[in-house]
Design a protein around this motif. Structure first.
Motif, PDB file in Angstrom:
ATOM      1  N   VAL A  51      73.013  62.783  48.645  1.00  0.00           N
ATOM      2  CA  VAL A  51      72.524  61.603  49.358  1.00  0.00           C
ATOM      3  C   VAL A  51      72.375  61.915  50.846  1.00  0.00           C
ATOM      4  N   GLU A  52      73.356  62.603  51.427  1.00  0.00           N
ATOM      5  CA  GLU A  52      73.242  63.100  52.800  1.00  0.00           C
ATOM      6  C   GLU A  52      72.892  64.583  52.732  1.00  0.00           C
ATOM      7  N   ILE A  93      67.148  59.250  42.395  1.00  0.00           N
ATOM      8  CA  ILE A  93      68.588  59.244  42.125  1.00  0.00           C
ATOM      9  C   ILE A  93      68.853  58.967  40.652  1.00  0.00           C
ATOM     10  N   VAL A  99      74.851  63.825  41.330  1.00  0.00           N
ATOM     11  CA  VAL A  99      74.678  63.126  42.604  1.00  0.00           C
ATOM     12  C   VAL A  99      75.971  63.268  43.406  1.00  0.00           C
ATOM     13  N   ARG A 101      77.618  61.774  46.881  1.00  0.00           N
ATOM     14  CA  ARG A 101      77.481  60.807  47.976  1.00  0.00           C
ATOM     15  C   ARG A 101      78.800  60.705  48.731  1.00  0.00           C
ATOM     16  N   ASN A 102      78.735  60.145  49.921  1.00  0.00           N
ATOM     17  CA  ASN A 102      79.874  60.157  50.830  1.00  0.00           C
ATOM     18  C   ASN A 102      80.937  59.122  50.482  1.00  0.00           C
ATOM     19  N   ASP A 107      77.042  54.963  52.282  1.00  0.00           N
ATOM     20  CA  ASP A 107      75.841  55.006  51.442  1.00  0.00           C
ATOM     21  C   ASP A 107      76.010  54.054  50.259  1.00  0.00           C
ATOM     22  N   ALA A 110      73.325  53.679  47.587  1.00  0.00           N
ATOM     23  CA  ALA A 110      73.271  54.649  46.486  1.00  0.00           C
ATOM     24  C   ALA A 110      74.233  54.240  45.369  1.00  0.00           C
ATOM     25  N   LYS A 111      75.367  53.706  45.751  1.00  0.00           N
ATOM     26  CA  LYS A 111      76.330  53.221  44.757  1.00  0.00           C
ATOM     27  C   LYS A 111      75.697  52.143  43.886  1.00  0.00           C
ATOM     28  N   VAL A 126      81.955  61.365  44.485  1.00  0.00           N
ATOM     29  CA  VAL A 126      82.119  60.523  45.676  1.00  0.00           C
ATOM     30  C   VAL A 126      83.163  61.201  46.554  1.00  0.00           C
TER      31      VAL A 126
END
Length: 318
Positions: A51-52, A93, A99, A101-102, A107, A110-111, A126
């Motif tokens: 995601v980032e 996505i 995936v 993600r932070n 984000d 995105a969740k 995550v």
């Protein structure tokens, strides 16, 4: 026709063809064989999303040739906190097998996408959860924390191995390479901390706070001011006054600001720092173009050292 069937066809036809026809027909069949190989390779490639873009870069370093990686937030000239996902991003996505993600609300869009299109086969990492951080954690910029990426690459390798068990050894070997490649960054942080303990610094946002704390810096900017700027809310006048006094009375030796988020307030801080001849360093939320995660982190520490030792400002990493 499968790969092996094409091979059998070529072998069977070769002795039956007239000599003059063999080169052209066999070249066509060989081309088909090559296309089949390419299709098989494409089908076996794992599709992943970071995601980032710093996480996407790390995925690509571990997955190598067996992974096709996309980054969603990758523009160093925009504020990731204000990112809005398009339908195309949602589809990308949703189609991913892995995936990363932070978390920590950084984000959350995105969740929501992942929750709306849940798949038992999709691997989701995550970073907040990897580090066992509660939702109340104030600073979401986890990639500046030295212990973050070793945990991420280990989880990435495990997820890739679950998706592609045949190449587990390859993924694990890349984890070892990655961990070794972080040593120059760790050494630069340790050296700075040993030479310049408790260096007083000011910041706009907590973007690089984890790294600054690891380097032993003394963060003078009030936390409430950092949080307000990060969240796009108006800070209290008394906190703004404290920040300006840091510059005016030379209580700090370096000013670090979020290079991706500038407004009238942060511009005034930049101006006041320059008037006071305090060197400034721009830090990034998303990885700037031309860097790997490792070289980016090392460049930020070098910029901090250059500011302290030589009074050199680094507003943009090039």
């Amino acid at each position: 026709m499968h790969h092996t069937e094409l091979e059998k066809t070529i072998s069977a036809l070769q002795p039956k063809l007239h000599t003059s026809l063999r080169p052209s027909l066999l070249s066509v069949l060989t081309l088909l064989l090559g296309l089949g190989t390419a299709q098989l390779a494409a089908a076996s490639t794992i599709h992943a999303v970071g995601v980032e873009n710093q996480y996407a870069n790390v995925i690509s370093q571990i997955g190598g040739k067996y992974v096709q990686v996309s980054a969603i937030e990758s523009n160093p000239n925009t504020d990731p906190h204000t990112f809005e996902a398009s339908p195309a991003v949602a589809r990308e996505i949703a189609a991913a097998q892995l995936v990363v993600r932070n978390g920590l609300g950084y984000d959350s869009w995105a969740k929501k996408i992942l929750a709306a299109d849940a798949s038992p086969k999709r691997q989701v990492i995550v970073v907040q959860n990897l580090l066992h951080l509660p939702d109340s954690t104030r600073n979401p910029h986890l990639w500046y924390k030295p212990e973050t990426m070793p945990a991420v690459v280990k989880a990435v390798a495990a997820s890739l191995s679950a998706l592609d068990p045949a190449h587990k050894a390859y993924f694990d070997a890349n984890v070892q390479k990655f961990d070794a490649s972080l040593k120059p960054w760790y050494a630069a942080i340790a050296s700075f901390k040993a030479q310049y303990p408790h260096t007083p610094v000011a910041v706009t946002e907590p973007v690089a706070d984890y790294m600054l704390q690891a380097a032993g810096c003394d963060l003078k900017t009030p936390w409430n001011l950092q949080a307000d700027i990060m969240n796009g809310t108006d800070p209290a006048p008394q906190d703004v006054s404290i920040q300006n006094q840091l510059f005016k009375t030379h209580q700090v030796k370096v000013f670090l600001y979020n290079q991706q988020v500038t407004d009238s307030l942060t511009a005034s801080f930049l101006h006041n720092a320059k008037v006071a001849h305090i060197p400034v360093v721009g830090v990034y939320e998303t990885m700037p173009t031309g860097y790997t995660y490792q070289s980016w982190m090392l460049a930020e520490v070098k910029a901090l050292r250059a500011a302290l030792e030589h009074g050199q400002s680094t507003t943009v990493l090039k």
